[in-house]
Motif scaffolding. Structure first.
Motif, PDB file in Angstrom:
ATOM      1  N   ARG A 240       2.836  -0.262 -10.048  1.00  0.00           N
ATOM      2  CA  ARG A 240       2.395   0.882 -10.864  1.00  0.00           C
ATOM      3  C   ARG A 240       2.477   2.204 -10.107  1.00  0.00           C
ATOM      4  NH1 ARG A 240      -2.357  -2.295 -12.867  1.00  0.00           N
ATOM      5  NH2 ARG A 240      -3.718  -1.153 -11.467  1.00  0.00           N
ATOM      6  N   CYS A 241       2.635   2.109  -8.801  1.00  0.00           N
ATOM      7  CA  CYS A 241       2.551   3.302  -7.951  1.00  0.00           C
ATOM      8  C   CYS A 241       3.505   4.399  -8.403  1.00  0.00           C
ATOM      9  CB  CYS A 241       2.869   2.912  -6.509  1.00  0.00           C
ATOM     10  SG  CYS A 241       2.971   4.317  -5.397  1.00  0.00           S
ATOM     11  N   ILE A 242       2.999   5.627  -8.465  1.00  0.00           N
ATOM     12  CA  ILE A 242       3.850   6.771  -8.810  1.00  0.00           C
ATOM     13  C   ILE A 242       4.127   7.643  -7.582  1.00  0.00           C
ATOM     14  CG2 ILE A 242       3.230   6.823 -11.262  1.00  0.00           C
ATOM     15  CD1 ILE A 242       1.211   9.050 -10.598  1.00  0.00           C
ATOM     16  N   ARG A 243       3.847   7.101  -6.404  1.00  0.00           N
ATOM     17  CA  ARG A 243       4.192   7.782  -5.147  1.00  0.00           C
ATOM     18  C   ARG A 243       3.575   9.168  -5.046  1.00  0.00           C
ATOM     19  NH1 ARG A 243       5.878   3.154  -5.073  1.00  0.00           N
ATOM     20  NH2 ARG A 243       8.058   2.494  -5.027  1.00  0.00           N
ATOM     21  N   CYS A 244       2.306   9.250  -5.383  1.00  0.00           N
ATOM     22  CA  CYS A 244       1.648  10.558  -5.342  1.00  0.00           C
ATOM     23  C   CYS A 244       1.148  10.868  -3.937  1.00  0.00           C
ATOM     24  CB  CYS A 244       0.488  10.591  -6.331  1.00  0.00           C
ATOM     25  SG  CYS A 244      -0.942   9.645  -5.784  1.00  0.00           S
ATOM     26  N   SER A 245       0.935   9.841  -3.155  1.00  0.00           N
ATOM     27  CA  SER A 245       0.489   9.927  -1.759  1.00  0.00           C
ATOM     28  C   SER A 245      -0.995  10.249  -1.581  1.00  0.00           C
ATOM     29  CB  SER A 245       1.351  10.879  -0.916  1.00  0.00           C
ATOM     30  OG  SER A 245       1.129  12.218  -1.260  1.00  0.00           O
ATOM     31  N   ALA A 246      -1.755  10.218  -2.641  1.00  0.00           N
ATOM     32  CA  ALA A 246      -3.198  10.459  -2.503  1.00  0.00           C
ATOM     33  C   ALA A 246      -3.847   9.431  -1.576  1.00  0.00           C
ATOM     34  CB  ALA A 246      -3.872  10.429  -3.871  1.00  0.00           C
ATOM     35  N   CYS A 247      -3.373   8.190  -1.650  1.00  0.00           N
ATOM     36  CA  CYS A 247      -3.984   7.149  -0.809  1.00  0.00           C
ATOM     37  C   CYS A 247      -3.709   7.380   0.668  1.00  0.00           C
ATOM     38  CB  CYS A 247      -3.510   5.756  -1.241  1.00  0.00           C
ATOM     39  SG  CYS A 247      -1.732   5.506  -1.186  1.00  0.00           S
ATOM     40  N   LEU A 248      -2.551   7.981   0.985  1.00  0.00           N
ATOM     41  CA  LEU A 248      -2.270   8.301   2.393  1.00  0.00           C
ATOM     42  C   LEU A 248      -3.238   9.371   2.879  1.00  0.00           C
ATOM     43  CD1 LEU A 248       0.516   7.168   1.307  1.00  0.00           C
ATOM     44  CD2 LEU A 248       1.601   8.681   2.948  1.00  0.00           C
ATOM     45  N   PRO A 269      -1.637   3.234   2.898  1.00  0.00           N
ATOM     46  CA  PRO A 269      -2.135   2.065   2.163  1.00  0.00           C
ATOM     47  C   PRO A 269      -1.108   1.481   1.192  1.00  0.00           C
ATOM     48  CG  PRO A 269      -3.806   3.773   2.243  1.00  0.00           C
ATOM     49  CD  PRO A 269      -2.582   4.371   2.849  1.00  0.00           C
ATOM     50  N   ILE A 270      -0.397   2.339   0.470  1.00  0.00           N
ATOM     51  CA  ILE A 270       0.578   1.784  -0.481  1.00  0.00           C
ATOM     52  C   ILE A 270       1.692   1.072   0.274  1.00  0.00           C
ATOM     53  CG2 ILE A 270       1.784   4.020  -0.710  1.00  0.00           C
ATOM     54  CD1 ILE A 270       1.551   1.174  -3.335  1.00  0.00           C
ATOM     55  N   GLY A 271       2.091   1.624   1.422  1.00  0.00           N
ATOM     56  CA  GLY A 271       3.116   0.966   2.231  1.00  0.00           C
ATOM     57  C   GLY A 271       2.654  -0.386   2.727  1.00  0.00           C
ATOM     58  N   VAL A 302      -9.179   6.863  -5.001  1.00  0.00           N
ATOM     59  CA  VAL A 302      -8.398   8.046  -5.389  1.00  0.00           C
ATOM     60  C   VAL A 302      -7.143   7.712  -6.180  1.00  0.00           C
ATOM     61  CG1 VAL A 302      -9.173   9.475  -3.470  1.00  0.00           C
ATOM     62  CG2 VAL A 302      -7.086   8.101  -3.223  1.00  0.00           C
ATOM     63  N   CYS A 303      -6.724   6.468  -6.181  1.00  0.00           N
ATOM     64  CA  CYS A 303      -5.438   6.135  -6.810  1.00  0.00           C
ATOM     65  C   CYS A 303      -5.463   6.436  -8.312  1.00  0.00           C
ATOM     66  CB  CYS A 303      -5.088   4.672  -6.579  1.00  0.00           C
ATOM     67  SG  CYS A 303      -3.535   4.209  -7.376  1.00  0.00           S
ATOM     68  N   PRO A 304      -4.554   7.303  -8.779  1.00  0.00           N
ATOM     69  CA  PRO A 304      -4.584   7.695 -10.187  1.00  0.00           C
ATOM     70  C   PRO A 304      -4.196   6.563 -11.145  1.00  0.00           C
ATOM     71  CG  PRO A 304      -2.627   8.584  -9.148  1.00  0.00           C
ATOM     72  CD  PRO A 304      -3.462   7.985  -8.053  1.00  0.00           C
ATOM     73  N   VAL A 305      -3.512   5.545 -10.627  1.00  0.00           N
ATOM     74  CA  VAL A 305      -3.140   4.434 -11.497  1.00  0.00           C
ATOM     75  C   VAL A 305      -3.943   3.172 -11.152  1.00  0.00           C
ATOM     76  CG1 VAL A 305      -0.855   5.306 -12.086  1.00  0.00           C
ATOM     77  CG2 VAL A 305      -1.121   3.921 -10.041  1.00  0.00           C
ATOM     78  N   ALA A 306      -5.055   3.388 -10.449  1.00  0.00           N
ATOM     79  CA  ALA A 306      -6.050   2.338 -10.199  1.00  0.00           C
ATOM     80  C   ALA A 306      -5.472   1.056  -9.607  1.00  0.00           C
ATOM     81  CB  ALA A 306      -6.823   2.014 -11.482  1.00  0.00           C
ATOM     82  N   ILE A 307      -4.650   1.223  -8.590  1.00  0.00           N
ATOM     83  CA  ILE A 307      -4.185   0.041  -7.859  1.00  0.00           C
ATOM     84  C   ILE A 307      -5.296  -0.362  -6.892  1.00  0.00           C
ATOM     85  CG2 ILE A 307      -2.444  -0.858  -6.258  1.00  0.00           C
ATOM     86  CD1 ILE A 307      -0.537   1.310  -7.379  1.00  0.00           C
ATOM     87  N   ASP A 308      -5.774  -1.581  -7.025  1.00  0.00           N
ATOM     88  CA  ASP A 308      -6.847  -2.066  -6.149  1.00  0.00           C
ATOM     89  C   ASP A 308      -6.202  -2.494  -4.825  1.00  0.00           C
ATOM     90  OD1 ASP A 308      -8.969  -3.250  -4.867  1.00  0.00           O
ATOM     91  OD2 ASP A 308      -9.751  -4.233  -6.673  1.00  0.00           O
TER      92      ASP A 308
HETATM   93  S1  SF4 Z   1      -2.613   6.733  -4.667  1.00  0.00           S
HETATM   94 FE1  SF4 Z   1      -1.826   5.085  -5.992  1.00  0.00          FE
HETATM   95  S2  SF4 Z   1      -0.122   6.024  -7.095  1.00  0.00           S
HETATM   96 FE2  SF4 Z   1      -0.592   7.389  -5.389  1.00  0.00          FE
HETATM   97  S3  SF4 Z   1       0.825   6.741  -3.745  1.00  0.00           S
HETATM   98 FE3  SF4 Z   1      -1.096   5.628  -3.428  1.00  0.00          FE
HETATM   99  S4  SF4 Z   1      -0.823   3.690  -4.545  1.00  0.00           S
HETATM  100 FE4  SF4 Z   1       0.758   5.098  -5.266  1.00  0.00          FE
END
Ligand code: SF4
Lengths: 418, 261
Positions: A240-248, A269-271, A302-308
């Motif tokens: 679902r990730c949209i590569r927004c980088s908020a999690c980084l 985290p997404i990586g 913070v993930c906008p698409v709620a990836i746990d």
């Molecule tokens: S916060 Fe969520 S949507 Fe944004 S990069 Fe990280 S995993 Fe992807």
């Protein structure tokens, strides 16, 4: 998209995608391409593959340009050169631009304005000359076959409109059904990535048009482990990730370890949950990524698409230490546990046995209490990882359960029970 | 404060295996505090560990017998609630036991595990939650004349959503001056096995947490989880800081007559 004059290609993996793009560029007779910032082409190592085929790919995003000129690796999804300061950027521009095209102006300073101007002049030459553009896409709208690129600098708009041929490499998870669905993401993405209500440039295109823009358009749909990831009930949410980088940006581990530590174009985290799924957990770095987290949960928050993300991390840890069933190229295979966890497995089993029998646990506790005067301040072997920077807790004279029994639940305790 | 006669609550105390073995003072403080509030406290002797470390390190299957034992020991109808002075162990039971049940079901092992774990899930409370939500008290009659700062541990903060509860309890403590911790919501870097698997990053996070605590001028950094305090306190001891770690239960248990030593 086909009806609108585009050509669709399917690529099962990175090699196939690279072969397709290389062939498409060769067919134009060109030996250089301009690129829009794209994670998918980084993921497959397209620049390197083109280089081997004698084709030069020019990055046109400012940060990607800095990374490319510096023969460096990106360290952040959104701001790939975040690990470079102004002085370093000035030095890279002054030293390298001349070798790639228009040199940096004489007397270049490290002011952001001067650096941006140098990049503009350098890149303008590329935009005007290039006959082939290569991009990714942030989204694809299924109902009309439209691709969407969201950006801040306008370099993307140039690459998408000026060349005669446009080749877009896009992960298959980027499809949204309708424009209505797109609307949600066009609000979500800039807010979560740069905290803007809207980004400066949003480009959309559907195939080709007779009057303007590229004459030929190719879409390379990239799988590269995505279908296999989709087969995993817990892990699939990473798609679902949209590569927004908020999690980084919120991750305390990323903040201290830096993007390069993740050994992949997807840091943070997404990586840590994407790389071990797309690439598998066979390599040492991929097997270690699920552990690159304290499970603090800030990323999930913070993930906008709620990836746990913590849930997937734990799930992948299980895959690393226990093995288990995964899908590889559509076929179910059973993974063996990764090497190097034998001691830990034994320790977990021993703890499990002790915890299964309170009597065993208690005997252990009493032994620890009796020998507590002899407990060292620093530990050898793996224990050193704790004692190098932290004191060990002192083992108390009496465990809680012994106190409880001795005092009848604190009822006849001299030291502050009831 | 609520009088004893109004409440005839019977709770099972789950100090957690860490507190049982390393921090018995915290368990004793909970007993003292709850007893003072008129709650009948029992410590089921069959208890061991909730299985959190196993689960979070990737040993879910090995955590299952521990979860089953937890449920068998604590699931009795004789208890109105299960109280634990640990945000992360509370989150393990409330958030992750249901997930373990679901995963077992997804693996084709049926509903057995989910059903077995179900009784303990809704009645497990972290201590501050139990005080504020179940007993409905914020002034627990404590006295602790010290300058204190509070670190909200990650699982208490994000998994259980403890929010303002601990701060409300602390503000009602006589003599206590509560000062805000900069960067409070950032993880201290413990993370269970993370602390030894990634010791450098863990230590850097711990050092920042300690630096922030020192900057407040507080004598005491308190938290609702001794696992995190073991890491933070171990770092403090090594760095020889003036600020020291204390579990919130011990502060809330402290009174004028019987101050925390
Ligand atoms: S916060 Fe969520 S949507 Fe944004 S990069 Fe990280 S995993 Fe992807």
């Amino acid at each position: 998209m086909t009806a609108a004059g585009g050509t669709v290609h399917w690529a099962a993996d990175a090699d196939e995608a690279n072969r397709i793009v290389t062939r498409l560029v060769r067919e134009t007779g060109e030996t250089e391409v301009v690129k829009v910032k794209s994670m998918a082409t980084q993921e497959i190592g397209l620049n390197e593959a083109l280089e081997e085929a004698g084709i030069r790919a020019y990055e046109t995003d400012l940060a990607e340009l800095i990374v490319q000129l510096g023969a460096d690796r990106p360290s952040h999804i959104l701001v790939p050169a975040i690990h470079r300061n102004r002085g370093e950027i000035r030095a890279i521009f002054a030293r390298e631009m001349g070798r790639w095209g228009r040199p940096a102006p004489d007397g270049l300073t490290d002011s952001p304005r001067d650096l941006a101007e140098a990049a503009r002049l350098h890149l303008r030459e590329k935009f005007l000359r290039a006959k082939v553009g290569v991009s990714g896409a942030n989204f694809m709208v299924a109902e009309t076959g439209t691709l969407v690129v969201v950006e801040s600098e306008g370099n993307g708009r140039m690459c998408l409109t000026l060349p005669e041929t446009l080749i877009s490499v896009v992960g298959i998870e980027k499809v949204v059904p309708t424009w209505r669905d797109l609307e949600v993401f066009l609000q979500t993405l800039p807010r979560s990535s740069t905290a803007e209500r809207m980004n400066p440039y949003t480009s959309t295109w559907t195939g080709t048009t007779d009057t303007d823009g590229p004459r030929a358009f190719h879409l390379v749909l990239l799988d590269n482990g995505r279908t296999d990831t989709l087969a995993d009930e817990v892990g699939r949410q990473a798609l679902r990730c949209i590569r927004c980088s908020a999690c980084l940006n919120v991750c305390p581990v990323y903040e201290r370890a830096g993007g390069h530590a993740y050994g992949s174009v997807y840091p943070g985290p997404i990586g840590a949950i994407l790389s071990p799924q797309l690439r598998g957990t066979a390599s040492e770095i991929d097997a270690s990524l699920p552990y690159a987290s304290s499970l603090c949960g800030a990323c999930y928050e913070v993930c906008p698409v709620a990836i746990d993300i913590p849930e997937v991390l734990v799930h992948l840890r299980e895959r690393v230490v226990q093995g288990g069933e995964v899908t590889r190229r559509g076929v179910k295979v059973t993974l063996k546990p990764a090497k190097g966890h034998a001691a830990e497995r034994a320790a977990m089993r021993a703890a499990g046995l002790a915890f299964a029998r309170p009597g065993v646990l208690r005997a252990g506790l009493r032994l620890a209490s009796r020998t507590r005067r002899f407990h060292p301040r620093t530990l050898p072997g793996p224990g050193r990882a704790w004692t190098a920077t932290r004191e060990l807790p002192k083992v108390p004279a009496e465990s809680f359960r012994d106190w409880w029994q001795r005092t009848g639940g604190g009822k006849d305790d001299g030291r502050g029970g009831k | 404060m609520i009088g004893k006669e109004e409440l005839a609550m019977r709770v099972a105390l789950f100090p957690t295996c860490v507190n049982d073995t390393l921090y018995p003072d915290t368990g004793r403080a909970v007993v003292k505090l709850l007893t003072r509030l008129g709650v009948e406290v029992d410590f089921p002797m069959g208890q061991t560990c909730c299985g959190q470390a196993h689960y979070n390190t990737g040993y879910r299957h090995q955590a299952e017998p521990l979860a089953r034992r937890f449920s068998d020991v604590f699931g009795s109808d004789a208890y109105d609630a299960i109280v634990t002075p640990s945000g992360s162990c509370g989150a393990m039971v409330r958030e992750l036991y249901p997930r373990m049940g679901e995963r077992a079901r997804a693996e084709g092992r049926g509903d057995g595990l989910a059903r077995r774990l179900a009784p303990v899930v809704p009645k497990t409370y972290e201590l501050t939650e139990f005080l504020v939500d179940v007993l409905g008290v914020t002034d627990v009659g404590a006295c602790y004349p010290h300058k204190v700062t509070y670190h909200p541990t990650c699982h208490g903060l994000r998994s259980l959503g403890l929010g303002e509860r601990p701060a409300r309890l602390l503000r009602a403590v006589k003599g206590l001056e509560l000062v805000e911790l900069p960067g409070a919501e950032e993880c201290c870097g413990f993370g269970g096995t993370f602390a030894v698997k990634n010791p450098d990053v863990s230590a850097a996070m711990g050092a920042d947490k300690v630096r922030h605590a020192e900057s407040t001028g507080a004598e005491v950094l308190c938290a609702a989880d001794n696992s995190c305090l073991m890491h933070i306190g171990g770092t403090m001891a090594r760095l020889r800081t003036a600020v020291r770690p204390v579990h919130i239960a011990e502060i809330l248990a402290s009174t004028e007559e019987e101050p925390l030593s």
